[in-house]
Design a protein around this motif. Sequence first.
Motif, PDB file in Angstrom:
ATOM      1  N   GLU A 246      20.967 -40.355  13.257  1.00  0.00           N
ATOM      2  CA  GLU A 246      20.146 -39.475  12.410  1.00  0.00           C
ATOM      3  C   GLU A 246      20.567 -39.602  10.948  1.00  0.00           C
ATOM      4  OE1 GLU A 246      19.359 -36.119  15.899  1.00  0.00           O
ATOM      5  OE2 GLU A 246      20.899 -35.775  14.369  1.00  0.00           O
ATOM      6  N   TYR A 247      21.881 -39.629  10.734  1.00  0.00           N
ATOM      7  CA  TYR A 247      22.406 -39.826   9.383  1.00  0.00           C
ATOM      8  C   TYR A 247      21.914 -41.165   8.827  1.00  0.00           C
ATOM      9  CZ  TYR A 247      25.746 -41.013   5.717  1.00  0.00           C
ATOM     10  OH  TYR A 247      26.307 -41.421   4.534  1.00  0.00           O
ATOM     11  N   THR A 248      21.976 -42.209   9.628  1.00  0.00           N
ATOM     12  CA  THR A 248      21.549 -43.539   9.205  1.00  0.00           C
ATOM     13  C   THR A 248      20.093 -43.535   8.769  1.00  0.00           C
ATOM     14  OG1 THR A 248      23.185 -44.590  10.637  1.00  0.00           O
ATOM     15  CG2 THR A 248      21.311 -45.950   9.961  1.00  0.00           C
ATOM     16  N   VAL A 249      19.239 -42.863   9.528  1.00  0.00           N
ATOM     17  CA  VAL A 249      17.815 -42.785   9.183  1.00  0.00           C
ATOM     18  C   VAL A 249      17.633 -42.035   7.864  1.00  0.00           C
ATOM     19  CG1 VAL A 249      15.581 -41.795   9.880  1.00  0.00           C
ATOM     20  CG2 VAL A 249      16.988 -43.026  11.552  1.00  0.00           C
ATOM     21  N   LEU A 250      18.278 -40.891   7.717  1.00  0.00           N
ATOM     22  CA  LEU A 250      18.160 -40.122   6.474  1.00  0.00           C
ATOM     23  C   LEU A 250      18.602 -40.948   5.267  1.00  0.00           C
ATOM     24  CD1 LEU A 250      19.484 -36.544   7.358  1.00  0.00           C
ATOM     25  CD2 LEU A 250      17.134 -37.221   6.843  1.00  0.00           C
ATOM     26  N   MET A 251      19.749 -41.578   5.391  1.00  0.00           N
ATOM     27  CA  MET A 251      20.277 -42.326   4.257  1.00  0.00           C
ATOM     28  C   MET A 251      19.448 -43.578   3.962  1.00  0.00           C
ATOM     29  SD  MET A 251      22.458 -40.299   3.124  1.00  0.00           S
ATOM     30  CE  MET A 251      22.916 -41.327   1.736  1.00  0.00           C
ATOM     31  N   PHE A 252      18.881 -44.182   4.995  1.00  0.00           N
ATOM     32  CA  PHE A 252      18.000 -45.318   4.769  1.00  0.00           C
ATOM     33  C   PHE A 252      16.799 -44.880   3.932  1.00  0.00           C
ATOM     34  CE2 PHE A 252      14.435 -48.066   5.549  1.00  0.00           C
ATOM     35  CZ  PHE A 252      14.980 -49.324   5.373  1.00  0.00           C
ATOM     36  N   LEU A 253      16.186 -43.771   4.319  1.00  0.00           N
ATOM     37  CA  LEU A 253      15.022 -43.283   3.581  1.00  0.00           C
ATOM     38  C   LEU A 253      15.396 -42.929   2.143  1.00  0.00           C
ATOM     39  CD1 LEU A 253      13.383 -41.082   6.353  1.00  0.00           C
ATOM     40  CD2 LEU A 253      12.540 -43.277   5.467  1.00  0.00           C
ATOM     41  N   PHE A 254      16.572 -42.364   1.955  1.00  0.00           N
ATOM     42  CA  PHE A 254      17.029 -42.001   0.612  1.00  0.00           C
ATOM     43  C   PHE A 254      17.297 -43.244  -0.232  1.00  0.00           C
ATOM     44  CE2 PHE A 254      20.599 -41.072  -2.281  1.00  0.00           C
ATOM     45  CZ  PHE A 254      19.998 -40.099  -3.070  1.00  0.00           C
ATOM     46  N   ASN A 255      17.966 -44.218   0.331  1.00  0.00           N
ATOM     47  CA  ASN A 255      18.389 -45.402  -0.420  1.00  0.00           C
ATOM     48  C   ASN A 255      17.310 -46.475  -0.567  1.00  0.00           C
ATOM     49  OD1 ASN A 255      21.103 -44.642  -1.010  1.00  0.00           O
ATOM     50  ND2 ASN A 255      21.672 -45.101   1.094  1.00  0.00           N
TER      51      ASN A 255
ATOM     52  N   THR B 182       8.837 -46.437   6.886  1.00  0.00           N
ATOM     53  CA  THR B 182       8.338 -46.376   8.258  1.00  0.00           C
ATOM     54  C   THR B 182       9.470 -46.672   9.237  1.00  0.00           C
ATOM     55  OG1 THR B 182       7.746 -48.720   8.466  1.00  0.00           O
ATOM     56  CG2 THR B 182       6.065 -47.256   7.491  1.00  0.00           C
ATOM     57  N   ALA B 183       9.292 -46.203  10.453  1.00  0.00           N
ATOM     58  CA  ALA B 183      10.304 -46.446  11.482  1.00  0.00           C
ATOM     59  C   ALA B 183      10.479 -47.943  11.723  1.00  0.00           C
ATOM     60  CB  ALA B 183       9.922 -45.722  12.770  1.00  0.00           C
ATOM     61  N   THR B 184       9.403 -48.685  11.688  1.00  0.00           N
ATOM     62  CA  THR B 184       9.478 -50.136  11.888  1.00  0.00           C
ATOM     63  C   THR B 184      10.340 -50.785  10.812  1.00  0.00           C
ATOM     64  OG1 THR B 184       7.319 -50.173  12.959  1.00  0.00           O
ATOM     65  CG2 THR B 184       8.106 -52.254  12.046  1.00  0.00           C
ATOM     66  N   GLN B 185      10.186 -50.345   9.574  1.00  0.00           N
ATOM     67  CA  GLN B 185      10.994 -50.904   8.490  1.00  0.00           C
ATOM     68  C   GLN B 185      12.480 -50.571   8.686  1.00  0.00           C
ATOM     69  OE1 GLN B 185       8.591 -49.091   5.404  1.00  0.00           O
ATOM     70  NE2 GLN B 185       7.945 -51.112   4.690  1.00  0.00           N
ATOM     71  N   ILE B 186      12.774 -49.377   9.183  1.00  0.00           N
ATOM     72  CA  ILE B 186      14.163 -49.002   9.447  1.00  0.00           C
ATOM     73  C   ILE B 186      14.740 -49.892  10.540  1.00  0.00           C
ATOM     74  CG2 ILE B 186      15.686 -47.159  10.264  1.00  0.00           C
ATOM     75  CD1 ILE B 186      13.626 -45.164   9.039  1.00  0.00           C
ATOM     76  N   VAL B 187      13.978 -50.072  11.614  1.00  0.00           N
ATOM     77  CA  VAL B 187      14.422 -50.908  12.731  1.00  0.00           C
ATOM     78  C   VAL B 187      14.735 -52.318  12.249  1.00  0.00           C
ATOM     79  CG1 VAL B 187      13.633 -52.023  14.867  1.00  0.00           C
ATOM     80  CG2 VAL B 187      13.271 -49.565  14.540  1.00  0.00           C
ATOM     81  N   ARG B 188      13.824 -52.896  11.487  1.00  0.00           N
ATOM     82  CA  ARG B 188      14.002 -54.276  11.034  1.00  0.00           C
ATOM     83  C   ARG B 188      15.138 -54.422  10.030  1.00  0.00           C
ATOM     84  NH1 ARG B 188       7.660 -55.619  10.344  1.00  0.00           N
ATOM     85  NH2 ARG B 188       7.228 -56.029  12.539  1.00  0.00           N
ATOM     86  N   ALA B 189      15.181 -53.522   9.061  1.00  0.00           N
ATOM     87  CA  ALA B 189      16.174 -53.657   7.996  1.00  0.00           C
ATOM     88  C   ALA B 189      17.593 -53.415   8.484  1.00  0.00           C
ATOM     89  CB  ALA B 189      15.850 -52.692   6.853  1.00  0.00           C
ATOM     90  N   ARG B 190      17.757 -52.508   9.437  1.00  0.00           N
ATOM     91  CA  ARG B 190      19.094 -52.162   9.911  1.00  0.00           C
ATOM     92  C   ARG B 190      19.412 -52.754  11.281  1.00  0.00           C
ATOM     93  NH1 ARG B 190      20.015 -51.682   5.485  1.00  0.00           N
ATOM     94  NH2 ARG B 190      20.351 -49.798   4.286  1.00  0.00           N
ATOM     95  N   ASN B 191      18.458 -53.538  11.825  1.00  0.00           N
ATOM     96  CA  ASN B 191      18.644 -54.169  13.130  1.00  0.00           C
ATOM     97  C   ASN B 191      19.029 -53.130  14.196  1.00  0.00           C
ATOM     98  OD1 ASN B 191      18.521 -56.432  14.782  1.00  0.00           O
ATOM     99  ND2 ASN B 191      20.717 -56.801  14.619  1.00  0.00           N
ATOM    100  N   LEU B 192      18.233 -52.067  14.254  1.00  0.00           N
ATOM    101  CA  LEU B 192      18.453 -50.982  15.214  1.00  0.00           C
ATOM    102  C   LEU B 192      17.401 -51.044  16.302  1.00  0.00           C
ATOM    103  CD1 LEU B 192      19.015 -48.172  12.554  1.00  0.00           C
ATOM    104  CD2 LEU B 192      20.778 -49.403  13.836  1.00  0.00           C
ATOM    105  N   THR B 193      17.648 -50.363  17.400  1.00  0.00           N
ATOM    106  CA  THR B 193      16.657 -50.344  18.473  1.00  0.00           C
ATOM    107  C   THR B 193      15.551 -49.338  18.146  1.00  0.00           C
ATOM    108  OG1 THR B 193      17.812 -48.658  19.742  1.00  0.00           O
ATOM    109  CG2 THR B 193      18.386 -50.956  20.219  1.00  0.00           C
TER     110      THR B 193
ATOM    111  N   VAL C 144      18.038 -65.609  10.454  1.00  0.00           N
ATOM    112  CA  VAL C 144      17.287 -64.595  11.216  1.00  0.00           C
ATOM    113  C   VAL C 144      15.803 -64.926  11.185  1.00  0.00           C
ATOM    114  CG1 VAL C 144      16.569 -62.173  11.226  1.00  0.00           C
ATOM    115  CG2 VAL C 144      18.987 -62.756  10.984  1.00  0.00           C
ATOM    116  N   GLU C 145      15.295 -65.273  10.006  1.00  0.00           N
ATOM    117  CA  GLU C 145      13.874 -65.630   9.887  1.00  0.00           C
ATOM    118  C   GLU C 145      13.546 -66.892  10.681  1.00  0.00           C
ATOM    119  OE1 GLU C 145      13.067 -65.814   5.690  1.00  0.00           O
ATOM    120  OE2 GLU C 145      13.416 -63.655   5.445  1.00  0.00           O
TER     121      GLU C 145
END
Length: 146
Positions: free
Chosen positions: A32-41, A47-58, A140-141
């Motif tokens: 949850e912290y990771t999501v908040l800080m991602f949106l802040f930074n 979007t959730a998809t951008q968070i997943v891709r940028a941070r390589n999260l499930t 990765v690409e």
Amino acid sequence: MNPAIEQFFLGKDLYQQTVMPVCKKYDLTYMEYTVLMFLFNNPGCDTATQIVRARNLTKSHVSISVKALQGRGLITGEYFPGNQRIVHLKLTEAAQPIVAEGKAAQEHYGKLLLRGFTRKETEQLQYLMEKLNGNIKAEVEKNAEQ
């Protein structure tokens, strides 16, 4: 193990140790912290998809965290006109004290990592990290295309 790889894992452990007081204070999971800080930074990535891709999260971990954060009133989701498929996430006013303390924790982490470095060494490290990140992104690409 390669020393650079070992340092990566140690750095991740130190980061978690550095930000966990913020998580505990606000009763947040690390995700949850990771999501908040991602949106802040990353204001352009909301979007959730951008968070997943940028941070390589499930997807499932991000989705669960987004729902929990919405339930607590820390983020909202909205659709842009003409596109009802993509939810754009936004921090609420209630999230501001959390991200302010999170940003301070991240800055403290950066100072811990660079303690004892000269300005020139810091600049060299920045240059080398940009090269390393370029190699990682290219691989990765390339692998994603296969």
